[in-house]
Write an enzyme that holds these catalytic residues in place. Sequence first.
Site, short mmCIF file in Angstrom:
data_model
loop_
_atom_site.label_atom_id
_atom_site.label_comp_id
_atom_site.label_asym_id
_atom_site.label_seq_id
_atom_site.Cartn_x
_atom_site.Cartn_y
_atom_site.Cartn_z
N ASN A 138 0.81 -1.11 0.07
CA ASN A 138 0.08 0.07 0.11
C ASN A 138 0.81 1.16 0.01
O ASN A 138 1.37 1.58 1.21
CB ASN A 138 -0.90 -0.30 1.19
CG ASN A 138 -1.81 1.19 1.50
OD1 ASN A 138 -1.81 2.12 0.65
ND2 ASN A 138 -2.21 1.24 2.57
N LYS B 182 0.18 4.35 -0.22
CA LYS B 182 -0.57 5.35 0.19
C LYS B 182 -0.38 6.70 -0.55
O LYS B 182 -0.17 6.74 -1.62
CB LYS B 182 0.20 5.63 1.78
CG LYS B 182 -0.23 4.34 2.67
CD LYS B 182 -0.02 4.57 3.92
CE LYS B 182 -0.02 3.27 4.99
NZ LYS B 182 -0.14 3.31 6.18
N HIS C 264 -9.57 0.76 4.87
CA HIS C 264 -8.22 0.87 5.65
C HIS C 264 -8.66 1.74 6.51
O HIS C 264 -9.50 2.72 6.73
CB HIS C 264 -7.30 1.36 4.40
CG HIS C 264 -5.88 1.62 5.22
ND1 HIS C 264 -5.54 2.57 5.99
CD2 HIS C 264 -4.77 0.60 4.99
CE1 HIS C 264 -4.24 2.26 6.34
NE2 HIS C 264 -3.88 1.13 5.86
N GLU D 65 -7.09 4.15 7.72
CA GLU D 65 -6.80 5.36 7.83
C GLU D 65 -8.06 5.97 6.96
O GLU D 65 -8.31 7.31 7.27
CB GLU D 65 -5.53 6.00 6.86
CG GLU D 65 -4.31 5.65 7.85
CD GLU D 65 -3.05 5.33 7.03
OE1 GLU D 65 -2.99 5.24 5.64
OE2 GLU D 65 -2.09 4.73 7.80
N GLU E 157 -5.31 -5.74 10.46
CA GLU E 157 -4.45 -4.38 10.63
C GLU E 157 -4.79 -3.85 11.97
O GLU E 157 -5.63 -2.96 11.88
CB GLU E 157 -4.57 -3.66 9.46
CG GLU E 157 -4.36 -4.07 7.97
CD GLU E 157 -3.61 -2.95 7.18
OE1 GLU E 157 -2.40 -3.09 6.93
OE2 GLU E 157 -4.51 -1.97 6.92
N GLY F 293 2.11 1.89 10.77
CA GLY F 293 3.02 3.32 10.65
C GLY F 293 3.69 3.60 12.08
O GLY F 293 4.15 4.32 12.16
N SER G 272 3.32 -2.44 10.36
CA SER G 272 4.89 -2.47 10.52
C SER G 272 5.49 -3.66 10.34
O SER G 272 6.35 -4.09 10.85
CB SER G 272 5.02 -1.90 11.97
OG SER G 272 4.68 -0.71 12.15
C1 PEP Z 1 -0.83 -0.26 6.09
O1 PEP Z 1 -1.22 1.05 6.16
O2 PEP Z 1 -1.51 -0.91 5.62
C2 PEP Z 1 0.31 -0.52 6.89
C3 PEP Z 1 0.22 -2.05 7.27
O3 PEP Z 1 1.44 0.25 6.99
P1 PEP Z 1 2.79 0.01 7.69
O4 PEP Z 1 3.12 -1.11 7.26
O5 PEP Z 1 3.45 1.21 7.49
O6 PEP Z 1 2.27 -0.18 9.06
#
Ligand code: PEP
Length: 256
Positions: free
Chosen positions: A9, A11, A95, A97, A167, A173, A212
Amino acid sequence: MRKLLVAGNWKMNGSVDEAKALSAGLLAEISDGASYDVAVFPPFVHIPAVAAQLQNSDLIWGGQNLSAQAKGAFTSEISASMLAELGCQMVLVGHSECREYGHESNQLVAEKFKQALSVGLTPILCVGETIAQREAEQTESVVWQQIQAVIELVGMESLGQGVIAYEPVWAIGTGLTATAEQAQQVHQFIRSHLSENDDIIARRMRLLYGGSCNGSNANALFSMPDVDGGLIGGASLTVEDFMAICQQADALSNGE
Ligand code: PEP
Protein backbone atom coordinates in the site's frame (compact mmCIF):
# COMPACT_ATOMS: atom_id res chain seq x y z
CA MET A 1 -3.35 -24.65 0.14
CA ARG A 2 -3.67 -20.87 0.28
CA LYS A 3 -1.13 -18.92 -1.78
CA LEU A 4 0.65 -16.18 0.17
CA LEU A 5 -0.10 -12.63 -0.96
CA VAL A 6 2.26 -9.73 -0.35
CA ALA A 7 0.47 -6.44 -0.99
CA GLY A 8 2.10 -3.01 -0.98
CA ASN A 9 0.00 0.00 0.00
CA TRP A 10 1.92 2.99 -1.29
CA LYS A 11 -0.49 5.46 0.32
CA MET A 12 -0.01 9.13 -0.70
CA ASN A 13 3.66 8.91 -1.55
CA GLY A 14 5.95 9.53 -4.49
CA SER A 15 5.73 11.01 -7.97
CA VAL A 16 4.80 9.41 -11.28
CA ASP A 17 8.48 8.83 -12.00
CA GLU A 18 9.03 7.24 -8.60
CA ALA A 19 5.99 4.99 -9.06
CA LYS A 20 7.37 3.90 -12.45
CA ALA A 21 10.80 3.22 -10.96
CA LEU A 22 9.35 1.25 -8.06
CA SER A 23 7.16 -0.90 -10.27
CA ALA A 24 9.98 -1.45 -12.77
CA GLY A 25 12.26 -2.44 -9.90
CA LEU A 26 9.76 -4.99 -8.58
CA LEU A 27 9.18 -6.34 -12.06
CA ALA A 28 12.90 -6.96 -12.45
CA GLU A 29 13.06 -8.86 -9.15
CA ILE A 30 9.89 -10.94 -9.16
CA SER A 31 9.73 -13.67 -11.73
CA ASP A 32 6.52 -14.65 -13.47
CA GLY A 33 5.03 -17.80 -12.05
CA ALA A 34 6.26 -16.94 -8.54
CA SER A 35 4.98 -19.21 -5.80
CA TYR A 36 3.34 -16.26 -4.03
CA ASP A 37 1.19 -13.36 -5.28
CA VAL A 38 2.28 -9.72 -5.28
CA ALA A 39 -0.01 -6.71 -5.53
CA VAL A 40 0.71 -2.98 -5.36
CA PHE A 41 -1.68 -0.16 -4.53
CA PRO A 42 -0.36 3.14 -5.93
CA PRO A 43 -2.11 6.50 -5.51
CA PHE A 44 -4.96 6.74 -8.07
CA VAL A 45 -3.14 9.16 -10.37
CA HIS A 46 -0.10 6.87 -10.61
CA ILE A 47 -2.10 3.80 -11.60
CA PRO A 48 -1.84 4.29 -15.41
CA ALA A 49 1.96 4.60 -15.22
CA VAL A 50 2.21 1.51 -12.99
CA ALA A 51 -0.22 -0.41 -15.21
CA ALA A 52 1.93 0.37 -18.26
CA GLN A 53 4.94 -1.12 -16.47
CA LEU A 54 3.23 -4.18 -15.05
CA GLN A 55 0.96 -5.19 -17.92
CA ASN A 56 1.79 -8.64 -19.27
CA SER A 57 3.31 -9.63 -15.93
CA ASP A 58 1.88 -11.60 -12.99
CA LEU A 59 2.10 -8.57 -10.71
CA ILE A 60 -1.28 -7.22 -9.67
CA TRP A 61 -2.15 -3.56 -9.19
CA GLY A 62 -5.15 -1.97 -7.55
CA GLY A 63 -6.74 1.09 -5.96
CA GLN A 64 -6.42 2.17 -2.34
CA ASN A 65 -10.15 2.93 -2.08
CA LEU A 66 -13.25 3.33 -4.25
CA SER A 67 -16.66 4.94 -4.17
CA ALA A 68 -19.66 3.13 -2.75
CA GLN A 69 -21.61 4.48 -5.73
CA ALA A 70 -21.48 3.16 -9.27
CA LYS A 71 -21.41 6.60 -10.95
CA GLY A 72 -22.84 10.09 -10.86
CA ALA A 73 -22.51 13.38 -9.02
CA PHE A 74 -19.96 12.35 -6.40
CA THR A 75 -17.19 14.90 -6.83
CA SER A 76 -13.68 13.56 -6.16
CA GLU A 77 -14.76 9.94 -5.97
CA ILE A 78 -13.38 7.07 -8.09
CA SER A 79 -15.72 4.28 -9.13
CA ALA A 80 -15.09 0.56 -9.24
CA SER A 81 -15.49 0.51 -13.03
CA MET A 82 -12.88 3.28 -13.41
CA LEU A 83 -10.40 1.12 -11.53
CA ALA A 84 -11.30 -1.94 -13.55
CA GLU A 85 -10.80 0.05 -16.75
CA LEU A 86 -7.20 0.73 -15.65
CA GLY A 87 -6.58 -2.98 -15.30
CA CYS A 88 -6.87 -3.07 -11.52
CA GLN A 89 -7.68 -6.53 -10.18
CA MET A 90 -7.90 -5.60 -6.51
CA VAL A 91 -8.93 -2.70 -4.29
CA LEU A 92 -8.45 -1.92 -0.60
CA VAL A 93 -11.64 -1.24 1.34
CA GLY A 94 -11.95 0.02 4.89
CA HIS A 95 -8.29 0.86 5.48
CA SER A 96 -8.08 2.27 9.00
CA GLU A 97 -6.86 5.62 7.65
CA CYS A 98 -10.02 5.86 5.51
CA ARG A 99 -12.18 4.73 8.43
CA GLU A 100 -10.57 7.33 10.68
CA TYR A 101 -9.93 10.38 8.47
CA GLY A 102 -12.74 9.69 6.00
CA HIS A 103 -15.18 8.67 8.75
CA GLU A 104 -16.02 5.49 6.87
CA SER A 105 -18.52 3.39 8.81
CA ASN A 106 -18.77 -0.40 8.72
CA GLN A 107 -21.90 0.01 6.57
CA LEU A 108 -20.16 2.25 4.03
CA VAL A 109 -17.18 -0.11 3.85
CA ALA A 110 -19.58 -2.98 3.19
CA GLU A 111 -21.16 -1.03 0.33
CA LYS A 112 -17.71 -0.40 -1.14
CA PHE A 113 -16.95 -4.11 -0.89
CA LYS A 114 -20.14 -4.80 -2.84
CA GLN A 115 -19.27 -2.22 -5.50
CA ALA A 116 -15.85 -3.78 -5.98
CA LEU A 117 -17.34 -7.22 -6.55
CA SER A 118 -19.90 -5.82 -8.98
CA VAL A 119 -17.16 -5.18 -11.55
CA GLY A 120 -15.02 -8.20 -10.74
CA LEU A 121 -12.46 -6.48 -8.51
CA THR A 122 -11.17 -8.46 -5.53
CA PRO A 123 -11.70 -6.33 -2.43
CA ILE A 124 -9.21 -6.52 0.43
CA LEU A 125 -11.29 -5.78 3.51
CA CYS A 126 -9.14 -4.11 6.17
CA VAL A 127 -10.19 -4.64 9.77
CA GLY A 128 -8.55 -3.97 13.11
CA GLU A 129 -8.82 -2.49 16.55
CA THR A 130 -7.40 0.66 18.12
CA ILE A 131 -5.10 0.43 21.12
CA ALA A 132 -7.94 1.56 23.42
CA GLN A 133 -10.17 -1.20 22.05
CA ARG A 134 -7.40 -3.79 22.55
CA GLU A 135 -6.83 -2.66 26.11
CA ALA A 136 -10.57 -2.89 26.73
CA GLU A 137 -10.45 -6.47 25.38
CA GLN A 138 -12.73 -5.54 22.49
CA THR A 139 -10.43 -6.75 19.68
CA GLU A 140 -12.55 -9.73 18.68
CA SER A 141 -15.88 -7.94 18.87
CA VAL A 142 -14.60 -4.92 16.89
CA VAL A 143 -13.04 -7.07 14.17
CA TRP A 144 -16.06 -9.31 13.92
CA GLN A 145 -18.49 -6.36 13.64
CA GLN A 146 -16.38 -5.03 10.75
CA ILE A 147 -16.60 -8.39 8.97
CA GLN A 148 -20.22 -9.03 9.93
CA ALA A 149 -21.33 -5.77 8.27
CA VAL A 150 -20.03 -7.13 4.96
CA ILE A 151 -21.59 -10.56 5.44
CA GLU A 152 -24.95 -8.95 6.23
CA LEU A 153 -24.85 -6.89 3.03
CA VAL A 154 -23.36 -9.30 0.50
CA GLY A 155 -23.52 -12.74 2.13
CA MET A 156 -20.82 -15.24 3.00
CA GLU A 157 -20.34 -16.49 -0.55
CA SER A 158 -19.48 -12.96 -1.74
CA LEU A 159 -17.29 -12.22 1.26
CA GLY A 160 -15.33 -15.29 0.24
CA GLN A 161 -14.48 -13.67 -3.09
CA GLY A 162 -12.40 -11.11 -1.24
CA VAL A 163 -9.42 -11.09 1.08
CA ILE A 164 -9.34 -9.92 4.71
CA ALA A 165 -6.42 -7.91 6.08
CA TYR A 166 -6.17 -7.80 9.86
CA GLU A 167 -4.41 -4.55 10.64
CA PRO A 168 -4.29 -3.55 14.29
CA VAL A 169 -4.53 0.25 14.12
CA TRP A 170 -1.87 0.63 16.83
CA ALA A 171 0.64 -1.22 14.63
CA ILE A 172 0.13 0.76 11.42
CA GLY A 173 3.02 3.07 10.65
CA THR A 174 4.12 3.03 14.29
CA GLY A 175 6.96 0.52 14.17
CA LEU A 176 4.99 -1.51 16.74
CA THR A 177 4.27 -4.89 15.18
CA ALA A 178 1.85 -7.37 16.62
CA THR A 179 3.83 -10.42 17.63
CA ALA A 180 3.33 -13.43 15.40
CA GLU A 181 1.34 -15.01 18.25
CA GLN A 182 -0.91 -11.95 18.63
CA ALA A 183 -1.55 -11.91 14.89
CA GLN A 184 -2.25 -15.65 14.81
CA GLN A 185 -4.67 -15.36 17.73
CA VAL A 186 -6.83 -12.83 15.86
CA HIS A 187 -6.49 -14.61 12.51
CA GLN A 188 -7.54 -17.88 14.11
CA PHE A 189 -10.51 -16.14 15.71
CA ILE A 190 -11.53 -14.71 12.31
CA ARG A 191 -11.16 -18.03 10.51
CA SER A 192 -13.02 -20.02 13.14
CA HIS A 193 -15.86 -17.49 13.16
CA LEU A 194 -16.01 -17.57 9.37
CA SER A 195 -16.14 -21.34 9.46
CA GLU A 196 -19.26 -21.21 11.63
CA ASN A 197 -20.85 -19.57 8.57
CA ASP A 198 -19.15 -21.67 5.91
CA ASP A 199 -16.21 -23.95 6.58
CA ILE A 200 -15.11 -24.32 2.96
CA ILE A 201 -15.01 -20.58 2.38
CA ALA A 202 -13.27 -20.01 5.72
CA ARG A 203 -10.51 -22.45 4.82
CA ARG A 204 -10.09 -20.94 1.35
CA MET A 205 -10.01 -17.25 2.34
CA ARG A 206 -6.72 -15.44 2.56
CA LEU A 207 -6.16 -13.51 5.78
CA LEU A 208 -3.31 -10.98 5.58
CA TYR A 209 -1.55 -9.30 8.47
CA GLY A 210 -0.72 -5.59 8.27
CA GLY A 211 1.09 -3.26 10.66
CA SER A 212 4.80 -2.45 10.55
CA CYS A 213 5.61 -5.68 8.75
CA ASN A 214 9.18 -5.76 7.42
CA GLY A 215 11.92 -8.08 6.22
CA SER A 216 12.85 -8.99 9.79
CA ASN A 217 9.43 -9.99 11.10
CA ALA A 218 7.72 -11.26 7.92
CA ASN A 219 9.02 -14.80 8.31
CA ALA A 220 7.64 -15.23 11.82
CA LEU A 221 4.30 -13.65 10.86
CA PHE A 222 3.82 -15.52 7.58
CA SER A 223 4.81 -18.82 9.25
CA MET A 224 1.68 -18.69 11.38
CA PRO A 225 -0.94 -21.18 10.20
CA ASP A 226 -3.68 -18.59 9.65
CA VAL A 227 -1.53 -15.76 8.27
CA ASP A 228 -1.54 -15.84 4.47
CA GLY A 229 0.74 -12.91 3.72
CA GLY A 230 0.86 -9.23 4.48
CA LEU A 231 -0.44 -5.78 3.66
CA ILE A 232 2.63 -3.59 3.79
CA GLY A 233 2.76 0.19 4.08
CA GLY A 234 6.09 1.85 4.84
CA ALA A 235 8.20 -1.13 3.78
CA SER A 236 6.55 -1.24 0.36
CA LEU A 237 8.07 2.07 -0.73
CA THR A 238 11.49 0.81 -1.78
CA VAL A 239 12.33 -2.22 -3.89
CA GLU A 240 14.86 -3.36 -1.31
CA ASP A 241 12.49 -3.26 1.68
CA PHE A 242 9.58 -4.79 -0.19
CA MET A 243 11.73 -7.53 -1.70
CA ALA A 244 13.06 -8.42 1.76
CA ILE A 245 9.45 -9.31 2.65
CA CYS A 246 8.75 -11.01 -0.69
CA GLN A 247 11.83 -13.19 -0.23
CA GLN A 248 10.37 -14.50 3.03
CA ALA A 249 7.10 -15.28 1.26
CA ASP A 250 9.03 -17.02 -1.51
CA ALA A 251 11.06 -19.13 0.93
CA LEU A 252 7.98 -20.16 2.93
CA SER A 253 6.01 -20.96 -0.22
CA ASN A 254 8.83 -23.22 -1.32
CA GLY A 255 8.88 -24.99 2.03
CA GLU A 256 12.22 -23.49 3.14
C1 PEP B 1 -0.90 -0.14 6.10
O1 PEP B 1 -1.09 1.05 6.06
O2 PEP B 1 -1.72 -0.91 5.56
C2 PEP B 1 0.27 -0.63 6.81
C3 PEP B 1 0.30 -1.89 7.16
O3 PEP B 1 1.25 0.28 7.07
P1 PEP B 1 2.68 0.00 7.75
O4 PEP B 1 3.23 -1.25 7.14
O5 PEP B 1 3.49 1.21 7.43
O6 PEP B 1 2.42 -0.17 9.21
